[in-house]
Design a protein around this motif. Structure first.
Motif, short mmCIF file in Angstrom:
data_model
loop_
_atom_site.label_atom_id
_atom_site.label_comp_id
_atom_site.label_asym_id
_atom_site.label_seq_id
_atom_site.Cartn_x
_atom_site.Cartn_y
_atom_site.Cartn_z
N ASP A 44 -7.58 -10.34 -1.11
CA ASP A 44 -8.20 -10.72 0.16
C ASP A 44 -7.20 -10.79 1.31
O ASP A 44 -7.55 -11.15 2.41
CB ASP A 44 -8.89 -12.08 0.01
CG ASP A 44 -7.94 -13.14 -0.53
OD1 ASP A 44 -6.72 -12.86 -0.57
OD2 ASP A 44 -8.41 -14.22 -0.91
N GLY A 45 -5.93 -10.45 1.03
CA GLY A 45 -4.96 -10.40 2.13
C GLY A 45 -4.46 -11.75 2.60
O GLY A 45 -3.70 -11.83 3.56
N GLY A 104 0.90 -7.57 6.05
CA GLY A 104 -0.49 -7.59 6.51
C GLY A 104 -0.96 -6.17 6.75
O GLY A 104 -0.20 -5.22 6.62
N ALA A 105 -2.23 -6.04 7.15
CA ALA A 105 -2.78 -4.70 7.37
C ALA A 105 -2.14 -4.08 8.60
O ALA A 105 -1.45 -4.74 9.36
CB ALA A 105 -4.29 -4.81 7.55
N THR A 135 1.76 -12.20 -0.79
CA THR A 135 0.62 -11.51 -0.20
C THR A 135 -0.42 -11.33 -1.30
O THR A 135 -0.15 -10.69 -2.31
CB THR A 135 1.04 -10.11 0.28
OG1 THR A 135 2.30 -10.22 0.93
CG2 THR A 135 0.01 -9.51 1.19
N ASP A 164 0.83 -1.21 0.00
CA ASP A 164 0.00 0.00 0.00
C ASP A 164 0.86 1.25 0.00
O ASP A 164 0.39 2.33 0.30
CB ASP A 164 -0.88 0.01 1.26
CG ASP A 164 -0.04 -0.16 2.52
OD1 ASP A 164 1.20 -0.34 2.39
OD2 ASP A 164 -0.60 -0.14 3.63
N GLN A 219 -5.08 -13.68 7.13
CA GLN A 219 -4.35 -12.41 7.03
C GLN A 219 -3.35 -12.21 8.15
O GLN A 219 -2.44 -11.41 8.03
CB GLN A 219 -5.32 -11.21 7.05
CG GLN A 219 -6.18 -11.08 5.83
CD GLN A 219 -7.53 -11.76 6.00
OE1 GLN A 219 -7.65 -12.74 6.73
NE2 GLN A 219 -8.54 -11.25 5.34
#
Length: 1910
Positions: A1555-1556, A1512-1513, A1551, A1465, A1578
């Motif tokens: 959908d992670g 990951g997020a 990754t 991101d 995730q």
């Protein structure tokens, strides 16, 4: 004595005679205004023929040698010679600089060319590599560079009809370049048979890929693409120097003196022979030609410019003449007319009219001319010659009067006497002869006083005396005409000299710099009337001095233009002009003299704008005209910011230390401490050597700096926040116009400027790379987008930045003295001012350079030192504060007036909306109106005015003010003493922050039970500080001397202070009043300590190496500790007060008993290299540290930064979750990071590049093409009765007409590089296709059909591949390859970005990663690309790939980095993993910041080798390790470990963006529950395992990727497998051999199958039609060779261990096997009649077996005396003979089955062979290339038709020849794709395909044969 200032008059260049034709070409053009532009010496000339007027461009500092005209024909680019040459782009109309391009070339710039729309410029250097460089010239930015050629390049041109293509030519070459990304890739022109390989001198590009070029022999070569298609012979009779294209066609000019015009298709129109015209002469040679409409401009070798009108072509008009090649020394002025005479080594004497600016007479002499003189009435002209003669001519018609040769050495100077009776002739044999004019030049006398050659002469006005100078710099006087030397100085005293041209003498002492050798001034001429003197020197400078000038080093004005030596200079007869002549540039410059009275009206002749301004820069007379420098400024200029050790050196030093430590093992702390500290408050402000570094932010906080910390102070809450990004002293600070961002510049070898946000305290951009030592001034532009900085390097460079991008826009040398301030113009972003020591300069930007003009002071002021400067209310107005207390007001660059503002220097000034505010050394703040007419108000900084809320005390009244700023109704003031004060407009003053004044701070003591501490410093003060919330200085006391230590008594009532003079005192801790003092020692008291408990004793340590012990109550000395060998540094008491521990400067640890001082010996405990945490905030040495009484705080002192820092101690566990600001200790854990064979192999692999590959077989002997041929016995007569020679080769399609093969096209590749690469298989087009790589090709493979297409632009092995995930860049792939050195040449490592569908290259990035690129990754927006190198530093680089621009680069880690990936991101954050390494990176502007992963929070976590990364997020990062664990990181801190995610190393992670979910791949043995591929949620909490059904014992996954419902897996075993997520079904898409080389290769006799055998112990059967592997057999041993029987029913396999096996094809059962040999079987063959099997091995043998005897396989015979190991074997068609090629480059023929050696050459020639795979033999002599010193041809195969031949070699090339090819170096086609070493090659049946097998790449390539049409 007035020579202390430069003269007030001025010279202006009016005309230059000459044109540079020698050693230059294509340097003469028409501009759009129909003016003519060219250059001579160091000056660009724009000449208007209509007005007969010249304009000059003088931005160069040395000879100009190249010129290019912009397509719009207004702008001109010129390039110069020199050590650091630069290119100027300038406007031919205004002759002002538009852009400067520098810092790339060395030696000089040989050629220049603009592209078709004029946006880009290409330049070629004169360095050894002839570097070619492409510029975006408007931005001054280099786009691309590459080595041009090993020899000189003469011309370069853009192809005007194809974008991004260039052509260059030169000595014996022409190259066609393409520019893609930042890569310039050349292809050499192929001369072929069409023309001779020769030097190409000029070129022009035309439509349809045509290029016309002029050659050295006078031919024109016409190129189509890269091939020479035709030549136009005899276009000229000698070399063609110039070619010019225009709308009508082309013009060429050559050495034969002809101009030829050609139409657009290069058909001749007309020829003009200049030698035949009236102006022509023999030997005329054309160097430059320009054709515009009906006018042609011609420049010649001999410095003439002709203009030809086409319809009157036999009457060329001569518009400029000059001297030709050879030095120019002679210059004489006509005594009554405006005429000048020059004579040169070109043997011509020329007379110039100074009024008409024209040559009016010319005469050729027989000898080179060295000097000239005209007699008093202007009738005779005397010329002194190089051969020792002199000639006298009549001026009116140039006829000879007399020629006299009395001397053998050159005559260097002659002059007529003022009364016209004598001529004095000075010769190089150190004598002067006197001749009588009226007596037909009879010799009258001789002067012989000199010991060296005569350089200058002057007569006295009465003609009775002569003075001379000689080469020793001696001055002699002689009586005339006899020549007796005058030794009595008195006699000479009153003599008046008629002229002054001597360089030595009291009257001209001042022309010599103070420290200079004597002979670099060549000529002088005095102007008595205007009292000025003009000089000419060896540096190309003409200078104007006052006359007389008696003191050395007088002031002057200087004028540049000549290139090297100015040999002579003279005033014209009426002193209107100065004429100067250049030695090497043979040009004549005419300068207009503008006397003082005219100057007043002539402000327009402000110093000529140029990079080296024509002002007295260098003059340095005793500075007596400058007031003494203020003491403070003096001090500041002496400061040096050089460090012994720069922070950037620490990693290397640590490495060295580690190496040393490896030997000794010692106990040590295994872990760093659990606690950590955090900076809480800093007492101090850096004012002593900085100015204007204190501002209010947007929200009213105060920002300033101290030590290496940027501080944001909140005055309401009395708290501070810190920017800790710097690692050394900050020297300057500027605030953004919006007041939310701050820029700070620091000290350092490569110092950086940080721009950071005052709210978040995060860096936004870091700028570095252009300053050295440090950055001392910064300023933002008014729009906040740009930043300017000034450095403290020797030339005080000034750099203009686009700070957000981190790009340097422009750079220039600022001044040779210190610059104090730099300010951007608030109205025009391209203008700025710098001010400093005797310096005020006004700059504007020109491309990559800045052009500075000195402030013009005129008569108004003195050249003062400027301390501060601001711009006023318009863009023209500027104001500066001087060191004398004045404010100077400037308009444009002129000083308009000065105003007295302060007593002592004005250090700071600030512009308000309606007025100004200034602060000075006098401690006064003054408010002014907007024009400095009135002072509105003053505030004096006094103790009396301090308001009650102050956080401290003023030490003295009126401290020197260094910084002033306004805002929020207050004036903010910073002082030299380190105080920050806020002055209310109404008067009261609040003190906010303070620190120690200048001087080192060492003494520090903390109170035993209160949160206060005491410090004592070299500034002679003792201070008490409150550490609790009020953070202020409580008390201060002045001391008589500076101090180095202090200590509180245990009850806190007494404070002991040790002073620098050896005394110490005890003071009351509350009032600081003296209690008692002692003075027992001479040297510094270095430590002082009360004994614990009651504090009965006081120990005082000194630099005298003693410790005195005093009884405190009785105030008596009770003991002395002796025995230290060096000065004492530290002392400590034991807890009982009985023992002292002492450290000394010799690093001793000693113990003494108290109070008597007896020495004790106590064994010490070893332990080194503890683990630590480190905190950077102080700049240089930290002198003292102390914990407070309750350990809640740590107090630290900075020695040189004079700051007191307070840190809070944070216990383990208590810590809030705030980002750690410490770094872990850098001593890496010694434990290895784990072991795995695959990882080790990947880490240690060394990649060879193709060009350097060596033979794969250990062959020896002489290569075939170098062997001497023995003449054959029977050379048949040409017409022979003998039967025709039989076919060389049995052909199996006899009936058909044979069609040769003309091309090979790659159709299929079996292979995938999985063994040492990862993450290199990806889905494209929603999973329809996959993309991967092997060898040097990228492969797009369709999953459904198995068809493949290829990207083949790489020239060496691909090591990494990635796919751009951004929807805007669909199907865009980046691949990185191996390479050699990072020299930007074609073999340098590079990254290609290409479109996977149409295979088009979008960009090529040549990189500085030497060895290769091992990882690539696209950023979130897809616009940036991250790459990692294999170089020793493992460099990490970020590119803007579409432009090919490198944004940032930095050393990554000292050990191998395996993968680096952008966060999915982000465009600025990425993570790299490698050997014992994980780093979290941020891109800030152009800087890369990295944080190591922190293991701390988790118990016993250790740093392992990390192999893969996923994301990951919310800033989670997952890294896969060598042990099979996965580490989970939050930011850069380890937060948990997923233990044993795999049983072996986790090589790959992926990754999924949709959908992670995360896929991992590792190395595992297949088991029920486990699998080598796992799909996780995730957060990596749950997973599902997939097994790969490959039948291997261990699965090793190297690459994973996830598409819709499928997972794509690449393995170490070269398989690519698709796994279904629902049903876990495996589908193998791609197979390949695991390990190479693949030596064995055979094609089926009739079907499209083939077999391969390799080192991995397998034999595999492949089907070309179905594009897949049909079968494989595991043999258990490495296989070396394989062969089908003639019917295709049996297969024989030879092994590396000497065994061979025969299989039946139908059942794959073993029919028989045998091992008669111990080493490798190299080739195995069935005879064509299926009877015999021949087995060749490396035991130098071939064994024969009879197959009809059944599977027992007994050897029936073998071949004798084979000289070396066997490579290939072929049977004859009748099975009676066998040819064997061997490892010593010899081919032998044997009889079958007897094994007898056949010697008869005639018999051999008659054999027809069944197959031909030999690389040796006369029939294939042509396959050996010239360049095969190291590398061999490994394999060959002749087609079944018998007329084509393919070979494979060690360079990885497949080549196609005709068969037979007996001539050496036969013509062929080359096909690339394999890595080094092609090991085997075969035609399939029917010659439909060629199969090639790779050595290093373990891949099989299937090439489709393209046959010639019938």
């Amino acid at each position: 004595m007035a020579a202390r200032s430069a003269p007030n008059c001025h010279l202006r260049l009016e005309w230059v005679y000459g044109y540079r034709g020698h050693q230059c070409r294509n340097n003469l053009y028409y501009t759009a205004a129909k003016e003519i532009v060219y250059f001579v010496a160091g000056v660009g000339v724009v000449y208007s023929p209509r007005e007969h007027r010249q304009k000059f461009y003088r931005g160069h500092s040395d000879d100009i040698i190249s010129l290019a005209l912009h397509p719009e024909r207004v702008l001109v680019a010129t390039g110069q010679v020199g050590k650091e040459p630069y290119i100027c782009v300038w406007d031919s109309y205004t002759v002002q600089t538009v852009s400067v391009l520098k810092d790339v070339h060395t030696h000089g710039i040989a050629c220049l060319a603009f592209d078709v729309d004029g946006q880009r410029l290409v330049s070629v250097g004169l360095d050894s590599k002839n570097v070619v460089c492409v510029w975006d010239w408007k931005r001054g930015k280099m786009l691309s560079m590459a080595p041009g050629h090993t020899d000189r390049i003469f011309d370069i041109s853009w192809d005007l009809y194809q974008p991004n293509k260039l052509v260059s030519c030169g000595v014996k070459h022409i190259k066609f370049w393409s520019l893609c990304g930042n890569a310039l890739t050349p292809k050499r022109g192929v001369f072929g048979k069409t023309g001779d390989l020769q030097t190409i001198l000029c070129l022009a590009c035309a439509r349809d890929e045509l290029t016309y070029s002029g050659a050295l022999n006078g031919d024109i070569y016409v190129w189509k693409g890269i091939n020479l298609t035709r030549t136009i012979q005899g276009a000229h009779t000698a070399g063609i120097f110039s070619m010019n294209a225009c709308e009508e066609g082309f013009a060429t000019g050559g050495r034969d003196g002809c101009i030829r015009l050609w139409d657009l298709t290069f058909k001749p129109i007309t020829v003009i022979d200049l030698r035949e015209t009236d102006q022509g002469y023999k030997g005329l040679s054309v160097r430059s030609v320009c054709w515009r409409g009906d006018h042609i401009l011609v420049g010649t070798q001999d410095s003439e410019i002709f203009e030809i009108v086409v319809h009157e072509r036999n009457k060329p008009f001569l518009i400029m003449q000059g001297h030709c090649e050879g030095e120019l020394w002679a210059l004489a002025i006509h005594p009554t007319k405006p005429l000048a005479v020059t004579g040169s080594d070109d043997r011509s004497v020329r007379m110039w009219s100074l009024v008409d600016h024209a040559l009016i007479a010319r005469c050729n002499m027989g000898e080179p001319i060295r000097c000239a003189a005209v007699n008093v009435d202007g009738t005779h002209l005397a010329l002194g010659m190089k051969d020792g003669s002199f000639t006298v001519l009549r001026v009116r018609d140039m006829t000879e009067v007399v020629r006299i040769k009395d001397k053998k050495e050159a005559v260097h100077e002659l002059k007529y006497s003022p009364d016209g009776t004598y001529l004095a002739v000075g010769c190089n044999d150190s004598s002067v002869d006197i001749y009588g004019v009226a007596q037909r030049y009879k010799k009258f006398g001789e002067c012989v006083g000199s010991l060296s050659f005569i350089t200058h002469l002057d007569w006295s006005s009465d003609s009775r005396y002569l003075q001379t100078n000689d080469g020793n710099g001696k001055r002699h006087f002689y009586r005339m005409p006899g020549g007796k030397e005058v030794t009595n100085k008195e006699e000479i005293k009153g003599v008046h000299w008629a002229s002054w041209t001597c360089v030595s003498g009291i009257e001209v002492n001042g022309i010599w710099p103070k420290y200079s050798d004597i002979n670099d001034i060549n000529s002088v001429d005095g102007n008595y009337i205007a009292q000025v003197l003009v000089t000419a020197d060896d540096y190309g400078i003409v200078k104007l001095f006052r006359y007389p000038c008696l003191r050395k080093g007088a002031k002057f004005k200087k004028y540049i233009g000549h290139s090297a030596h100015v040999t002579n200079v003279r005033w014209s007869h009426d002193y209107q002009w100065v004429i100067s002549i250049g030695g090497a540039d043979h040009s004549v410059f005419q300068w207009k003299f503008i006397p003082e009275r005219k100057l007043k009206d002539a402000l327009h002749i402000a110093p000529q704008e140029s990079l080296a301004d024509s002002n007295s820069d260098e003059s340095d007379s005793d500075l007596s005209d400058v007031p003494e420098l203020d003491s403070e400024i003096e001090q500041e200029t002496q400061l040096t910011y050089r460090r012994q050790v720069y922070k950037e050196d620490l990693p290397q030093l640590k490495e060295q230390y580690k190496e040393k430590q490896k030997s000794g093992t010692s106990k040590r702390r295994e872990r760093a401490p659990g606690n950590s500290i955090r900076l809480h408050f800093v007492h101090g402000y850096r004012g002593y050597d900085c100015r204007s570094n204190l501002f209010y932010t947007q929200i009213g906080e105060i920002v300033y700096h101290v030590a290496a910390v940027g501080v944001i102070y909140n005055r309401q809450q009395n708290t501070q926040r810190f920017y800790m990004g710097h690692d050394d002293d900050i020297l300057c600070l500027a605030i953004h116009p919006v007041r939310d961002y701050v820029a700070t510049g620091q000290v350092g070898r490569d110092p950086s400027i940080h721009i950071w946000d005052t709210e978040t305290i995060k860096p936004l951009s870091i700028l570095k790379g252009y300053h050295q030592c440090g950055v001392c001034a910064v300023d933002f532009s008014a729009d906040g987008k740009r930043l300017v900085s000034a450095g403290i390097d020797d030339s005080h460079s000034v750099v203009l930045w686009d700070w957000k991008k981190g790009e340097k826009l422009s750079i220039a040398r600022g001044s040779k003295d210190k610059i104090f301030v730099v300010k951007m113009n608030p109205y025009v972003p391209d203008k700025l001012i710098t001010a400093g020591i005797k310096h005020m300069k006004f700059w504007h930007r020109a491309g990559g350079g800045l052009i500075g003009r000195k402030g013009y002071i005129g008569a108004l002021g003195k050249n003062d030192t400027m301390m501060c400067a601001v711009y006023g209310w318009t863009e023209e107005m500027a104001f500066s504060g001087t060191s004398a207390g004045d404010v100077c007001i400037w308009r444009d660059i002129f000083l308009v007036k000065t105003v007295k503002a302060h007593d002592g220097p004005v250090f700071s000034m600030h512009a308000l909306e309606k007025g100004f505010i200034t602060g000075g050394k006098d401690g006064v703040v003054a408010l002014w109106d907007d024009s400095f007419e009135r002072c509105l108000k003053t505030y004096a900084i006094k103790r009396a005015a301090l308001a009650p809320g102050s956080k401290g005390l003023l030490l003295e009244d009126n401290p020197s003010i260094r910084a002033i700023s306004l805002g929020h109704g207050h004036i903010l003031v910073g002082t030299k003493n380190g105080e920050i004060l806020e002055v209310d407009k109404s008067g009261p003053i609040t003190l906010l922050v303070q620190g120690h004044m200048e001087g080192e701070v060492w003494g520090l003591a903390v109170h035993p039970y209160l949160p206060i501490c005491a410090t004592v410093s070299d500034d002679k003060t003792l201070r008490i500080w409150d550490l609790s919330p009020s953070h202020c200085m409580l008390a201060v006391r002045k001391l008589k001397k500076g101090g180095r230590c202090c200590c509180f008594s245990p009850d806190g009532k007494v404070l002991a202070v040790g002073l620098n003079d050896g005394s110490f005192l005890m003071a009351n801790a509350d009032t600081l009043e003296d209690l008692v003092s002692f003075h027992h020692r001479k040297d510094i008291i270095s430590d002082i300590r009360f004994s614990p408990g009651s504090g009965k004793y006081l120990a005082v340590a000194s630099h005298d190496s003693f410790i005195d012990i005093y009884n405190v109550m009785s105030s008596k000395r009770v003991g002395i500790c002796k025995g230290a060998t060096s000065y004492i540094t530290h002392i400590d008491w034991d807890i009982r007060g009985k023992l002292l521990q002492v450290n000394t400067g010799a690093k001793e640890q000693l113990f003494f008993e108290a109070p008597r001082g007896k020495k004790q010996t106590i064994p010490s405990v070893e332990g080194k290299c503890g683990k630590f945490k480190r905190y950077v905030a102080h700049s240089t040495h930290v002198t003292n540290v102390r914990w407070t009484y309750d350990d809640s705080m740590l107090v630290t002192l900075g020695g040189a930064d004079m700051s007191l820092m307070v840190w809070t101690n944070e216990m383990e566990g208590y810590r809030e979750k705030r980002p750690c600001d410490s770094e872990e200790s850098d001593i890496d854990s010694e434990e290895d990071g784990g072991y795995d064979s695959d990882v080790t192999r990947e880490n240690e692999i060394s990649y060879t590049i193709r060009a350097l590959s060596t033979n794969i077989r250990p062959m020896f002997g002489i290569k075939p093409h170098l062997q001497q041929k023995e003449p054959s016995v029977d050379e048949r007569p040409p017409v022979s009765r003998a039967p025709p020679q039989p076919e060389k080769l049995q052909t199996n399609n006899v009936g058909k007409k044979k069609r040769p093969i003309e091309d090979l096209v790659l159709e299929l590749v079996f292979g995938y590089r999985g063994r040492d690469c990862r993450n290199n298989v990806h889905y494209l087009n929603d999973g329809d296709d996959i993309i991967y790589h092997t060898a040097s090709i990228g492969i797009l493979h369709n999953v459904a059909t198995g068809t493949q297409s290829f990207y083949q632009e790489h020239n060496d092995d691909i090591l990494c591949l990635t796919v751009n995930q951004h929807p805007k860049f669909i199907n865009i792939v980046a691949t990185g390859q191996v390479g050699d050195l990072a020299d930007m040449s074609a073999t340098a490592p590079s990254i290609h970005i290409w479109d996977a569908i149409n295979k088009q290259t979008l960009s090529i990035l040549r990189c500085y990663h030497s060895k290769g690129v091992c990882s690539v990754s696209f950023s979130a927006t897809g616009k940036l690309l991250l790459s990692v190198g294999l170089d020793p530093e493992h460099t990490v680089t970020i590119w803007r790939w579409q432009e090919g621009a490198k944004i940032a680069s930095r050393a990554g880690h000292n050990q191998r980095i395996f993968v680096a990936e952008f966060r999915p991101d982000s465009d600025s954050q990425f993570v790299s993993v490698g050997v014992k390494h994980v780093k979290f990176w941020t891109l800030a502007g152009r800087a890369l910041l990295s944080k190591k992963g922190l293991l701390r929070p988790l118990e016993d976590a250790r740093m392992q080798t990390m192999l893969a990364v996923a994301f990951g997020a919310s800033n989670l990062t997952f890294t896969g390790t060598i042990s099979g664990d996965v580490c989970v990181w939050k930011d850069h801190v380890l937060c948990r470990i997923v233990a044993r995610a795999h049983n072996g190393p986790v090589f790959a992670m992926y990754t999924t963006l949709r959908d992670g979910l995360i896929v991992t791949g590792g190395k595992e043995r297949p088991s029920k529950e486990g699998g080598a591929v796992k799909l996780w949620d995730q957060e990596l909490r749950r997973c599902r395992a997939f097994r790969l059904e490959t039948g291997q014992a261990t699965d090793c996954v190297r690459s994973v990727c996830r598409g819709k419902g499928k997972i794509l897996v690449g393995t170490r075993n070269a398989e690519i497998i698709e796994v279904g997520e629902k049903n876990a079904a495996c589908n193998i898409l791609v197979n390949g051999h695991v390990d190479g080389p693949i030596w064995g290769l055979v094609t089926h006799p009739s079907r499209d199958f083939f077999l391969s055998a390799a080192e991995d112990g397998t034999v595999r059967l492949w089907d070309i039609a179905d594009k897949k592997m049909l079968n494989k057999v595991n043999l258990g041993h490495a296989a070396q060779t394989v062969c089908y029987s003639p019917e295709g029913d049996m297969v024989a396999i030879g092994m590396k261990n000497g065994e061979f096996i025969i299989l039946l094809v139908s059942s794959l059962k073993i029919w028989g096997k045998k091992r008669d040999r111990r080493c490798t079987i190299h080739d195995i063959r069935f005879s064509p009649d299926s009877r015999f099997l021949a087995v060749g091995s490396s035991e130098n043998s071939v064994d024969f077996y009879d197959l009809t005897l059944g599977p027992t396989l007994n050897r029936i015979s073998y071949c004798k005396d084979i000289p070396s190991f066997v490579i290939q074997m072929d049977f004859s068609a009748d099975s009676r003979y066998l040819q064997v090629s061997t490892g010593c480059y010899k081919r032998h023929v044997y009889e079958v089955p007897s094994g007898k050696h056949l010697m008869d050459q005639a018999a051999i020639d008659r054999i027809t062979w069944a197959t031909w795979t030999s690389i040796l033999g006369d029939e294939v002599m042509g396959i050996w290339s010239r360049h095969a010193e190291r590398a061999n041809v490994n394999c060959a195969c002749v087609s079944h038709s018998g007329i084509s031949l393919v070979t494979g070699d060690d360079f990885g090339m497949v080549k196609l020849f005709d068969f037979p090819c007996p001539e050496k170096f036969a013509k062929h086609k080359r096909f690339f794709g394999h890595s080094p070493h092609v090991t085997n090659i075969r035609f399939t049946s029917g010659d439909r395909h060629v199969i090639s097998a790779g050595g290093d790449d373990c891949s099989l390539f299937v090439w489709k044969c393209v046959h010639m049409p019938h």
